[in-house]
Design an enzyme around this catalytic site. Structure first.
Site, PDB file in Angstrom:
ATOM      1  N   SER A 252     -73.822 -53.744 -44.116  1.00 33.67           N
ATOM      2  CA  SER A 252     -74.948 -53.811 -45.273  1.00 33.67           C
ATOM      3  C   SER A 252     -74.754 -52.599 -46.007  1.00 33.67           C
ATOM      4  O   SER A 252     -74.285 -51.635 -45.550  1.00 33.67           O
ATOM      5  CB  SER A 252     -76.215 -54.141 -44.775  1.00 33.67           C
ATOM      6  OG  SER A 252     -76.818 -52.912 -44.221  1.00 33.67           O
ATOM      7  N   LYS A 253     -75.438 -52.591 -47.358  1.00 33.89           N
ATOM      8  CA  LYS A 253     -75.327 -51.049 -47.871  1.00 33.89           C
ATOM      9  C   LYS A 253     -75.798 -50.205 -47.182  1.00 33.89           C
ATOM     10  O   LYS A 253     -75.321 -48.634 -47.401  1.00 33.89           O
ATOM     11  CB  LYS A 253     -76.239 -51.363 -49.089  1.00 33.89           C
ATOM     12  CG  LYS A 253     -75.773 -52.425 -50.014  1.00 33.89           C
ATOM     13  CD  LYS A 253     -76.048 -52.172 -51.497  1.00 33.89           C
ATOM     14  CE  LYS A 253     -75.568 -53.378 -52.408  1.00 33.89           C
ATOM     15  NZ  LYS A 253     -76.639 -54.207 -52.685  1.00 33.89           N
ATOM     16  N   ARG A 254     -76.438 -50.000 -46.258  1.00 31.68           N
ATOM     17  CA  ARG A 254     -76.882 -49.208 -45.387  1.00 31.68           C
ATOM     18  C   ARG A 254     -75.913 -48.516 -44.747  1.00 31.68           C
ATOM     19  O   ARG A 254     -75.962 -47.394 -44.145  1.00 31.68           O
ATOM     20  CB  ARG A 254     -78.248 -49.441 -44.544  1.00 31.68           C
ATOM     21  CG  ARG A 254     -79.493 -49.195 -45.098  1.00 31.68           C
ATOM     22  CD  ARG A 254     -80.610 -49.881 -44.126  1.00 31.68           C
ATOM     23  NE  ARG A 254     -80.401 -51.196 -44.372  1.00 31.68           N
ATOM     24  CZ  ARG A 254     -80.686 -52.155 -43.298  1.00 31.68           C
ATOM     25  NH1 ARG A 254     -80.966 -51.775 -42.305  1.00 31.68           N
ATOM     26  NH2 ARG A 254     -80.636 -53.322 -43.520  1.00 31.68           N
ATOM     27  N   ASP A 255     -74.777 -49.229 -44.337  1.00 25.76           N
ATOM     28  CA  ASP A 255     -73.635 -48.371 -43.670  1.00 25.76           C
ATOM     29  C   ASP A 255     -72.674 -47.689 -44.548  1.00 25.76           C
ATOM     30  O   ASP A 255     -71.710 -47.289 -44.245  1.00 25.76           O
ATOM     31  CB  ASP A 255     -72.732 -49.772 -43.169  1.00 25.76           C
ATOM     32  CG  ASP A 255     -73.486 -50.475 -42.081  1.00 25.76           C
ATOM     33  OD1 ASP A 255     -74.235 -49.990 -41.230  1.00 25.76           O
ATOM     34  OD2 ASP A 255     -73.466 -51.809 -42.420  1.00 25.76           O
ATOM     35  N   GLY A 256     -73.500 -47.221 -45.744  1.00 27.62           N
ATOM     36  CA  GLY A 256     -72.590 -46.545 -46.446  1.00 27.62           C
ATOM     37  C   GLY A 256     -71.789 -47.284 -47.708  1.00 27.62           C
ATOM     38  O   GLY A 256     -72.337 -48.074 -48.422  1.00 27.62           O
TER      39      GLY A 256
END
Ligand code: GLU
Length: 486
Positions: A252-256
């Site tokens: 997800s976007k949280r993974d960079g």
């Protein structure tokens, strides 16, 4: 029948790695079979879709070198290729479905639907539409319309059907139609939903294989029912597995960086990104790791696409990118590197002079084996530019304590003063000459020179450092580090 596949992004954001992989697999499959790859824009989510996103997606595909033979921007016999420009077409089919009783108008309000939902949840059942408006008479419809209600169109899901999908990646997958409520195919504003428009388009564009992400598997039975209702041939499906992050969760976007162009901005090469993405879920038959797009076209097959999730491993991308950096001649990297040099305040010009281009080329040849991507260039600039130097490390300082150091550095200074122009070749000659004249081993020359000029015990090739620093910077650096040995 000639293979025809498509990539059908919704332009609601940039192209992400998962989307790029779907596009790539479709492209490779088509190219390998001598088929056609179509690019279609699915912009029926009016609120979230934008032309900017569409542009961004197209640019990202172009950057990767994924081209299409038919579709948006280039046209073709089955256009238009943007769904909002095809509304009349969907309407025609909706009228057919309504006329044959396979679809119907539904006037239920949000509140009514919510009540039904809550009731089903309370009974422990899957929330779904139970078909309240299925049997409205013309009279009832008129009344509801007189109240100002705007209908949606729902598809009448046949009861008791099992829908079998022989997925080319996942094998046989069976769905039960009873778990699917009558779903909306046209919203009250007349815009078709994804599950409906996608079928009409795939039919009219003669799509033979639908290759897409696993997240769409649950949509597939809804789509199959529409093909059947229209009496159309169902294409083959291949649902590619999810991409997981290093912790095993869905990326997800949280993974960079999940957008393809984030990798462009970080200085990854497109051929590396393509190579990396190809290996997310597909594996070659042999041991080969590095593939050009052309090689991928030859090697790719859906049979070797895995059912298990792919794992996004940044180290692997770095490994692949550094391979391509090593392979690329430094002069071919100059223009790609320039934005990263400019970001560090260097070369604030529109066009590099011959001399500047030469400098950058030599600089890149000195460091390109050491970096994972071009944004890491900045870590190496202090070796090659400016007059700043500091010897922080104790061990490095002790190198400057050797009794021969003052002579070595004094001679270096003299020799540099003597040359007209300093470049890596003259630098090499100077270092050699110093060793000869002072009767010192190479190491006893290189190490103090390296520490006095860079403050470090290790780093890029010393000839290149000297050649690129230039006379003025060297003289000033030597002055700055003189305090450690004088
Ligand atoms: N517009 C859909 C998406 O972007 C396409 C899915 C499909 O390929 O059918 O996810």
């Amino acid at each position: 029948m000639a293979v025809r596949v498509r990539f059908a992004p919704s332009p609601t954001g940039p192209l992400h790695i998962g989307g790029a992989r779907s596009a790539l697999f479709n492209y490779l499959f088509a190219a390998g079979q001598g088929g056609t790859f179509v690019l279609r824009i699915e912009d029926t989510d009016l609120e979230r879709s934008s032309r900017e996103s569409e542009k961004e997606i197209i640019n990202a595909l172009r950057w990767l070198g994924i081209s299409w033979g038919e579709g948006i921007e280039i046209g073709g016999p089955n256009g238009p290729y943007r769904q909002t420009e095809r509304l009349d077409t969907y309407k025609e089919y909706t009228e057919k479905l309504l006329a044959t009783g396979q679809a119907y108008y539904c006037y239920c309000t949000e509140e009514e639907l919510e009540q039904e939902r809550q009731m089903l949840i309370a009974r422990g059942e899957t929330p779904r539409y139970l078909g309240k408006c299925r049997h409205l008479t013309a009279e009832q419809r008129r009344e509801l319309e007189a109240q100002g209600r705007k209908p949606v169109v729902r598809f009448k899901v046949p009861a008791g059907r099992s829908i079998v999908i022989n997925d080319l990646v996942r094998g046989k997958v069976v769905f039960d139609s009873d778990g699917i409520g009558d779903y909306i195919i046209v919203k009250s504003d007349g815009i078709p939903t994804y599950n409906y428009a996608v079928v009409i388009d795939d039919v009219l564009m003669n799509i033979t294989h639908v290759i897409r992400g696993e997240e769409h598997l649950s949509n597939t039975p809804r789509q199959v029912l529409i093909y059947e209702a229209l009496g159309m041939k169902v294409p083959d499906f291949a649902h590619i597995s999810l991409i997981l992050n290093a912790e095993g969760r869905k990326m997800s976007k949280r993974d960079g960086d999940t957008a393809v162009m984030d990798y462009f901005r970080k200085g990854y090469l497109p051929q590396a990104v393509v190579n990396f993405i190809a290996l997310l879920g597909w594996s070659p038959s042999g041991e080969q790791e590095f593939f050009s797009l052309e090689e991928l076209v030859k090697e790719f097959s859906l049979e070797r696409v895995s059912k298990s999730p792919a794992v996004f491993d940044l180290n692997k991308l770095n490994y692949i990118n550094s391979h391509y950096l090593k392979q690329t001649p430094p002069e071919d990297l100059v223009d790609l590197a320039l934005p990263f040099l400019k970001a560090e305040g260097l070369f604030q010009v529109d066009k590099l002079s011959e001399e500047q281009r030469k400098w950058v080329t030599v600089f890149l040849s000195a460091i390109k084996e050491k970096i994972n991507n071009l944004s890491e260039i900045k870590n190496y600039l202090p070796y090659f530019t400016g007059a700043e130097v500091e010897v922080i490390d104790e061990e490095a300082r002790s190198i400057l304590q050797a009794p021969t150091v003052p002579d070595v550095l004094k001679l270096l200074q003299e020799k540099i003063d003597d040359v007209q122009q300093l470049d890596p070749v003259t630098a090499k000659g100077i270092l050699k000459q110093i060793g000869k004249e002072l009767k010192l081993k190479g190491k006893d020359v290189f190490m103090p020179v390296r520490v006095a000029l860079t403050g470090q015990m290790h780093g890029p090739d010393l000839d290149l450092i000297i050649g690129l620093l230039g006379k003025d910077n060297i003289v000033r650096r030597l002055q700055k580090t003189a305090k450690y040995y004088l």
